[in-house]
Scaffold this motif. Structure first.
Motif, PDB file in Angstrom:
ATOM      1  N   ARG A   1     -22.895  39.408   1.837  1.00  0.00           N
ATOM      2  CA  ARG A   1     -22.359  39.816   3.136  1.00  0.00           C
ATOM      3  C   ARG A   1     -21.341  38.826   3.675  1.00  0.00           C
ATOM      4  O   ARG A   1     -20.520  39.184   4.523  1.00  0.00           O
ATOM      5  CB  ARG A   1     -23.489  39.976   4.153  1.00  0.00           C
ATOM      6  CG  ARG A   1     -24.341  41.216   4.012  1.00  0.00           C
ATOM      7  CD  ARG A   1     -25.140  41.480   5.295  1.00  0.00           C
ATOM      8  NE  ARG A   1     -25.838  40.293   5.757  1.00  0.00           N
ATOM      9  CZ  ARG A   1     -27.099  39.977   5.441  1.00  0.00           C
ATOM     10  NH1 ARG A   1     -27.791  40.786   4.648  1.00  0.00           N
ATOM     11  NH2 ARG A   1     -27.666  38.895   5.921  1.00  0.00           N
ATOM     12  N   SER A   2     -21.396  37.561   3.227  1.00  0.00           N
ATOM     13  CA  SER A   2     -20.603  36.538   3.899  1.00  0.00           C
ATOM     14  C   SER A   2     -19.966  35.543   2.932  1.00  0.00           C
ATOM     15  O   SER A   2     -18.756  35.534   2.744  1.00  0.00           O
ATOM     16  CB  SER A   2     -21.500  35.799   4.910  1.00  0.00           C
ATOM     17  OG  SER A   2     -20.753  34.931   5.719  1.00  0.00           O
ATOM     18  N   GLY A   3     -20.772  34.708   2.282  1.00  0.00           N
ATOM     19  CA  GLY A   3     -20.225  33.658   1.433  1.00  0.00           C
ATOM     20  C   GLY A   3     -19.369  34.172   0.291  1.00  0.00           C
ATOM     21  O   GLY A   3     -18.404  33.506  -0.117  1.00  0.00           O
TER      22      GLY A   3
ATOM     23  N   LYS B   1     -20.599  23.508  -6.810  1.00  0.00           N
ATOM     24  CA  LYS B   1     -21.380  24.648  -6.326  1.00  0.00           C
ATOM     25  C   LYS B   1     -21.492  24.629  -4.805  1.00  0.00           C
ATOM     26  O   LYS B   1     -21.236  23.609  -4.166  1.00  0.00           O
ATOM     27  CB  LYS B   1     -22.773  24.624  -6.967  1.00  0.00           C
ATOM     28  CG  LYS B   1     -22.692  24.598  -8.501  1.00  0.00           C
ATOM     29  CD  LYS B   1     -24.051  24.614  -9.156  1.00  0.00           C
ATOM     30  CE  LYS B   1     -23.908  24.520 -10.668  1.00  0.00           C
ATOM     31  NZ  LYS B   1     -23.541  23.156 -11.109  1.00  0.00           N
ATOM     32  N   ALA B   2     -21.878  25.769  -4.262  1.00  0.00           N
ATOM     33  CA  ALA B   2     -22.078  25.912  -2.817  1.00  0.00           C
ATOM     34  C   ALA B   2     -23.334  26.743  -2.591  1.00  0.00           C
ATOM     35  O   ALA B   2     -23.771  27.482  -3.470  1.00  0.00           O
ATOM     36  CB  ALA B   2     -20.872  26.575  -2.170  1.00  0.00           C
ATOM     37  N   GLY B   3     -23.880  26.631  -1.390  1.00  0.00           N
ATOM     38  CA  GLY B   3     -25.124  27.320  -1.054  1.00  0.00           C
ATOM     39  C   GLY B   3     -26.122  26.400  -0.392  1.00  0.00           C
ATOM     40  O   GLY B   3     -27.109  26.839   0.205  1.00  0.00           O
ATOM     41  N   ARG B   4     -25.851  25.096  -0.508  1.00  0.00           N
ATOM     42  CA  ARG B   4     -26.668  24.084   0.165  1.00  0.00           C
ATOM     43  C   ARG B   4     -25.745  23.140   0.921  1.00  0.00           C
ATOM     44  O   ARG B   4     -24.743  22.670   0.375  1.00  0.00           O
ATOM     45  CB  ARG B   4     -27.463  23.236  -0.834  1.00  0.00           C
ATOM     46  CG  ARG B   4     -28.585  23.928  -1.579  1.00  0.00           C
ATOM     47  CD  ARG B   4     -29.157  22.947  -2.592  1.00  0.00           C
ATOM     48  NE  ARG B   4     -30.380  23.413  -3.234  1.00  0.00           N
ATOM     49  CZ  ARG B   4     -30.412  24.132  -4.355  1.00  0.00           C
ATOM     50  NH1 ARG B   4     -29.263  24.487  -4.938  1.00  0.00           N
ATOM     51  NH2 ARG B   4     -31.561  24.498  -4.894  1.00  0.00           N
ATOM     52  N   LEU B   5     -26.089  22.831   2.143  1.00  0.00           N
ATOM     53  CA  LEU B   5     -25.456  21.745   2.878  1.00  0.00           C
ATOM     54  C   LEU B   5     -26.437  20.593   2.922  1.00  0.00           C
ATOM     55  O   LEU B   5     -27.657  20.795   2.924  1.00  0.00           O
ATOM     56  CB  LEU B   5     -25.073  22.200   4.283  1.00  0.00           C
ATOM     57  CG  LEU B   5     -24.066  23.362   4.347  1.00  0.00           C
ATOM     58  CD1 LEU B   5     -23.867  23.798   5.795  1.00  0.00           C
ATOM     59  CD2 LEU B   5     -22.740  22.977   3.712  1.00  0.00           C
ATOM     60  N   LEU B   6     -25.926  19.383   2.945  1.00  0.00           N
ATOM     61  CA  LEU B   6     -26.765  18.191   2.968  1.00  0.00           C
ATOM     62  C   LEU B   6     -26.704  17.559   4.348  1.00  0.00           C
ATOM     63  O   LEU B   6     -25.612  17.313   4.876  1.00  0.00           O
ATOM     64  CB  LEU B   6     -26.299  17.184   1.913  1.00  0.00           C
ATOM     65  CG  LEU B   6     -26.255  17.686   0.468  1.00  0.00           C
ATOM     66  CD1 LEU B   6     -25.724  16.592  -0.450  1.00  0.00           C
ATOM     67  CD2 LEU B   6     -27.637  18.150   0.011  1.00  0.00           C
TER      68      LEU B   6
ATOM     69  N   ARG C   1     -17.690  24.801   4.272  1.00  0.00           N
ATOM     70  CA  ARG C   1     -18.116  23.442   4.621  1.00  0.00           C
ATOM     71  C   ARG C   1     -18.629  22.695   3.399  1.00  0.00           C
ATOM     72  O   ARG C   1     -18.377  21.501   3.227  1.00  0.00           O
ATOM     73  CB  ARG C   1     -19.204  23.496   5.695  1.00  0.00           C
ATOM     74  CG  ARG C   1     -18.713  23.924   7.071  1.00  0.00           C
ATOM     75  CD  ARG C   1     -19.866  24.150   8.019  1.00  0.00           C
ATOM     76  NE  ARG C   1     -20.677  22.947   8.180  1.00  0.00           N
ATOM     77  CZ  ARG C   1     -21.911  22.932   8.685  1.00  0.00           C
ATOM     78  NH1 ARG C   1     -22.481  24.082   9.039  1.00  0.00           N
ATOM     79  NH2 ARG C   1     -22.571  21.802   8.819  1.00  0.00           N
ATOM     80  N   SER C   2     -19.325  23.407   2.534  1.00  0.00           N
ATOM     81  CA  SER C   2     -19.837  22.782   1.328  1.00  0.00           C
ATOM     82  C   SER C   2     -18.698  22.301   0.433  1.00  0.00           C
ATOM     83  O   SER C   2     -18.715  21.170  -0.080  1.00  0.00           O
ATOM     84  CB  SER C   2     -20.721  23.774   0.557  1.00  0.00           C
ATOM     85  OG  SER C   2     -21.218  23.190  -0.634  1.00  0.00           O
ATOM     86  N   LEU C   3     -17.691  23.146   0.236  1.00  0.00           N
ATOM     87  CA  LEU C   3     -16.564  22.771  -0.617  1.00  0.00           C
ATOM     88  C   LEU C   3     -15.794  21.598  -0.014  1.00  0.00           C
ATOM     89  O   LEU C   3     -15.391  20.673  -0.745  1.00  0.00           O
ATOM     90  CB  LEU C   3     -15.632  23.968  -0.813  1.00  0.00           C
ATOM     91  CG  LEU C   3     -14.425  23.730  -1.722  1.00  0.00           C
ATOM     92  CD1 LEU C   3     -14.859  23.281  -3.109  1.00  0.00           C
ATOM     93  CD2 LEU C   3     -13.555  24.983  -1.811  1.00  0.00           C
ATOM     94  N   GLU C   4     -15.621  21.601   1.287  1.00  0.00           N
ATOM     95  CA  GLU C   4     -14.920  20.485   1.944  1.00  0.00           C
ATOM     96  C   GLU C   4     -15.667  19.169   1.726  1.00  0.00           C
ATOM     97  O   GLU C   4     -15.057  18.139   1.413  1.00  0.00           O
ATOM     98  CB  GLU C   4     -14.776  20.760   3.441  1.00  0.00           C
ATOM     99  CG  GLU C   4     -13.990  19.689   4.187  1.00  0.00           C
ATOM    100  CD  GLU C   4     -13.811  19.991   5.664  1.00  0.00           C
ATOM    101  OE1 GLU C   4     -13.198  19.179   6.359  1.00  0.00           O
ATOM    102  OE2 GLU C   4     -14.294  21.052   6.120  1.00  0.00           O
TER     103      GLU C   4
END
Length: 340
Positions: A165-167, A85-90, A123-126
């Motif tokens: 709009r973006s992700g 999943k994506a939507g949060r960066l740590l 960035r999250s997926l990477e």
């Protein structure tokens, strides 16, 4: 184990095992789990025939993804389906500022930063690739665009707008380029899923706890929309976070909190009907959602090998059609609920 092949846009699609494995519990959800026990649980899932594994950066603040790394290493990539999943960066933080204190235990000192932008998704997926140790994932879900997570409809709507709009365009590009086979959203509310489905070209939704033996309101409009558009549903939380597994005992959990009286009473009535037919409540609860044609896999999760083995055995239990008919006759199940 039964499988379901899903191919909405003609790109080869994915083959899901009826039972998948949700790895949130292996992120030390509610209690610490040792690395050895986590690996034993994953091995038990594989041995039971499970070939679909779902994870997320949030689960154990990276720990769940990291624990999948040695488990998946050495397995042929075409032998399993993997979603994150994506939507949060740590980001690194002091231990007393980490996300999930009291919910996740013995995790890295990280705090979540919500980011549903194009750059945030990439960035999250990477980062997930690095933790998982894989070169690709099959499905990428936008995580928790819901009221349950963000506290109000206004806040949820703002996150949906940010994502659309973006992700969203990042996920669309990843699918179009073949980096992922499919994308969608993993949320706690079917209404949010419907909003997204009406606004974009989504493949799959991971719906947690909102189409169960206890709740079928998603049949009002969302699930018919999924059938019309060929959208698949991964069904998380089939036990409504506990009560449909434990029964209506004092202290039973519903939606991650102690179940209120009306829920306890309704589950008691459902359990009584099941008992009349010689069926355990937990058996009916796990098998019921899989009867909907849009549901591609069930992911109840688990923290111990015994839980995985139990879920596998539950799928083999015989459920008489009379059980579903009686539940409908007593007003405990929607009349339009598919029952095979």
């Amino acid at each position: 184990m039964k499988t379901k092949t899903w191919d909405r846009i003609g790109n080869g699609g994915l083959t899901f095992t009826e039972l998948g494995f949700g790895t949130a519990p292996l992120g030390n959800l509610y209690r610490p789990v040792s690395d050895a026990d986590a690996q034993a649980t994953l091995d038990a899932a594989w041995d039971a025939g499970v070939r679909y594994y779902d994870t997320a950066p949030l689960y154990g603040l990276g720990l769940s993804e990291a624990r999948l790394n040695p488990f998946l290493r050495g397995k042929k990539r075409e032998d399993y389906v993997l979603s994150t999943k994506a939507g949060r960066l740590l980001e690194v933080c002091p231990p007393d500022q980490r996300t999930g204190i009291g919910k996740f235990f013995d995790t890295p000192s990280r705090r979540e930063v919500y980011d549903y932008s194009y750059d945030g998704v990439m960035r999250s997926l990477e980062a997930s690739f690095e933790r998982l140790g894989v070169d690709s994932v099959d499905i990428l879900f936008a995580h928790d665009l819901d009221i349950f997570t963000h506290g109000s409809k206004q806040a949820s709507d703002a996150r949906i707008e940010e994502f659309m709009r973006s992700g969203y365009y990042a996920m669309l590009a990843l699918r179009d380029q073949g980096v992922v086979k499919a994308f969608g959203a993993g949320v706690n509310e079917w209404e949010v899923c419907q909003t997204l489905a009406e606004r974009g070209d989504f493949d799959l939704f991971l719906l947690a706890g909102r189409y169960t033996l206890l709740e079928q309101e998603a049949l009002q409009s969302f699930l018919p929309l999924c059938q019309k558009r060929g959208i698949g549903i991964v069904l998380g939380g089939p036990y409504n976070s506990g009560i449909l597994a434990t029964g209506p005992k004092p202290g039973a959990y519903y939606n991650y909190s102690e179940a209120p009286r009306d829920i306890l009473e309704r589950v008691a009535r459902i359990e009584a009907v099941c008992r009349r037919h010689g069926v355990a409540l937990i058996e009916a609860a796990l098998q019921f959602p899989a009867l909907h044609p849009s549901v591609v896999s069930l992911i109840p999760g688990g923290q111990r090998p015994e839980e995985v083995k139990s879920n596998r055995a539950i799928l083999d239990a015989a459920i008489p059609q009379d059980l579903w008919r009686d539940l409908k006759a007593e007003g405990l199940m929607r009349e339009d609920a598919p029952t095979g």
